[in-house]
Design a protein around this motif. Sequence first.
Motif, PDB file in Angstrom:
ATOM      1  N   GLN A  98       0.834  -1.198   0.000  1.00 41.11           N
ATOM      2  CA  GLN A  98       0.000   0.000   0.000  1.00 41.11           C
ATOM      3  C   GLN A  98       0.871   1.251   0.000  1.00 41.11           C
ATOM      4  O   GLN A  98       0.597   2.218  -0.715  1.00 41.11           O
ATOM      5  CB  GLN A  98      -0.908  -0.003   1.230  1.00 41.11           C
ATOM      6  N   LYS A 220      -7.584  -5.975  -9.987  1.00 44.48           N
ATOM      7  CA  LYS A 220      -8.431  -5.216  -9.065  1.00 44.48           C
ATOM      8  C   LYS A 220      -7.728  -4.989  -7.732  1.00 44.48           C
ATOM      9  O   LYS A 220      -7.844  -3.921  -7.131  1.00 44.48           O
ATOM     10  CB  LYS A 220      -9.761  -5.946  -8.864  1.00 44.48           C
ATOM     11  N   ARG A 221      -7.024  -5.993  -7.272  1.00 43.48           N
ATOM     12  CA  ARG A 221      -6.282  -5.856  -6.018  1.00 43.48           C
ATOM     13  C   ARG A 221      -5.228  -4.771  -6.138  1.00 43.48           C
ATOM     14  O   ARG A 221      -5.033  -3.981  -5.207  1.00 43.48           O
ATOM     15  CB  ARG A 221      -5.637  -7.186  -5.663  1.00 43.48           C
ATOM     16  N   ASN A 224      -6.838  -1.334  -6.279  1.00 44.25           N
ATOM     17  CA  ASN A 224      -7.419  -0.964  -4.989  1.00 44.25           C
ATOM     18  C   ASN A 224      -6.410  -0.261  -4.089  1.00 44.25           C
ATOM     19  O   ASN A 224      -6.776   0.551  -3.234  1.00 44.25           O
ATOM     20  CB  ASN A 224      -7.957  -2.212  -4.290  1.00 44.25           C
ATOM     21  N   ARG A 225      -5.112  -0.552  -4.292  1.00 46.93           N
ATOM     22  CA  ARG A 225      -4.083   0.130  -3.493  1.00 46.93           C
ATOM     23  C   ARG A 225      -4.128   1.635  -3.737  1.00 46.93           C
ATOM     24  O   ARG A 225      -3.900   2.434  -2.825  1.00 46.93           O
ATOM     25  CB  ARG A 225      -2.698  -0.402  -3.852  1.00 46.93           C
ATOM     26  N   GLU A 227      -6.870   3.240  -5.096  1.00 43.65           N
ATOM     27  CA  GLU A 227      -8.218   3.725  -4.812  1.00 43.65           C
ATOM     28  C   GLU A 227      -8.387   4.067  -3.336  1.00 43.65           C
ATOM     29  O   GLU A 227      -9.095   5.017  -2.983  1.00 43.65           O
ATOM     30  CB  GLU A 227      -9.250   2.675  -5.226  1.00 43.65           C
ATOM     31  N   THR A 228      -7.757   3.317  -2.465  1.00 40.99           N
ATOM     32  CA  THR A 228      -7.931   3.525  -1.024  1.00 40.99           C
ATOM     33  C   THR A 228      -6.986   4.575  -0.443  1.00 40.99           C
ATOM     34  O   THR A 228      -7.099   4.918   0.737  1.00 40.99           O
ATOM     35  CB  THR A 228      -7.727   2.195  -0.265  1.00 40.99           C
TER      36      THR A 228
END
Length: 257
Positions: A98, A220-221, A224-225, A227-228
Amino acid sequence: MIGSARDLEAAKLADVTHFFATWYVPGNAILAVVGDVEPEAAFAAVEKYLGWIDSPRLPPRNAFARKPLAKEERLQLTDRVELPRLLIGWQSPKNGTQADAECELLAAILGRGKASRLYDRLVHKDGSAATVEVTQDSREAQSVFGINVLAAPGHTLGEILSAVDDELKTFLATGPGQAELDAARTGVYTGFARDLEGLVPRAIRLTSYQLDFGAADSLKRDLNRYETATPESVRDAAARVLGAPRVVVEVAPAVQR
């Protein structure tokens, strides 16, 4: 075989043969087949042409212990260049984490495009730089966050470093705005979409996901890093990375004789 020039020159034939026999084996490789193919036919072809290759058990990988810099390191070099260049590097989080994604967004905000903070300060306002580039060079065990500035004629690297530090200090105090973060995220998504246009980039991304996440279908995983990420999390990542000791390299034009 990867290594320094000295290592390669000192290597014997037996060393090279053993290296390839140990590491260049099916058990240490990831194969992606992309294109207009049927899965069954692809698996059959792989088994036919590659299935016969022996794959000995791999030796255990050496554990990597991160060794932070104890203090700032400075190097002054000369080269056959017309203008001075400033390079600054920090140790940063490894690929796939992340914090790695937050550093990628940080790089975009600071120095990717003409609207970025360092480009606006050094090129537009001060006129002290000809080009500015900021990168998160993501690696498996240890990444590098870097700033690369080419000086404009008549300006010194000391002047540029002072301005860079001033901008970084401001960023660490306030963090990015939501609009800046959204624009950086859009740039990342655009890069992802562009990478998926060709077959070879798709294959590279599939194999990278298998290596980094243990599953080829990790798009997607990965997204998502980004997106969050929030303005606060990007500022926190910047504080951890940019607040640590760094390496500063000044490259000056060699004196003509």
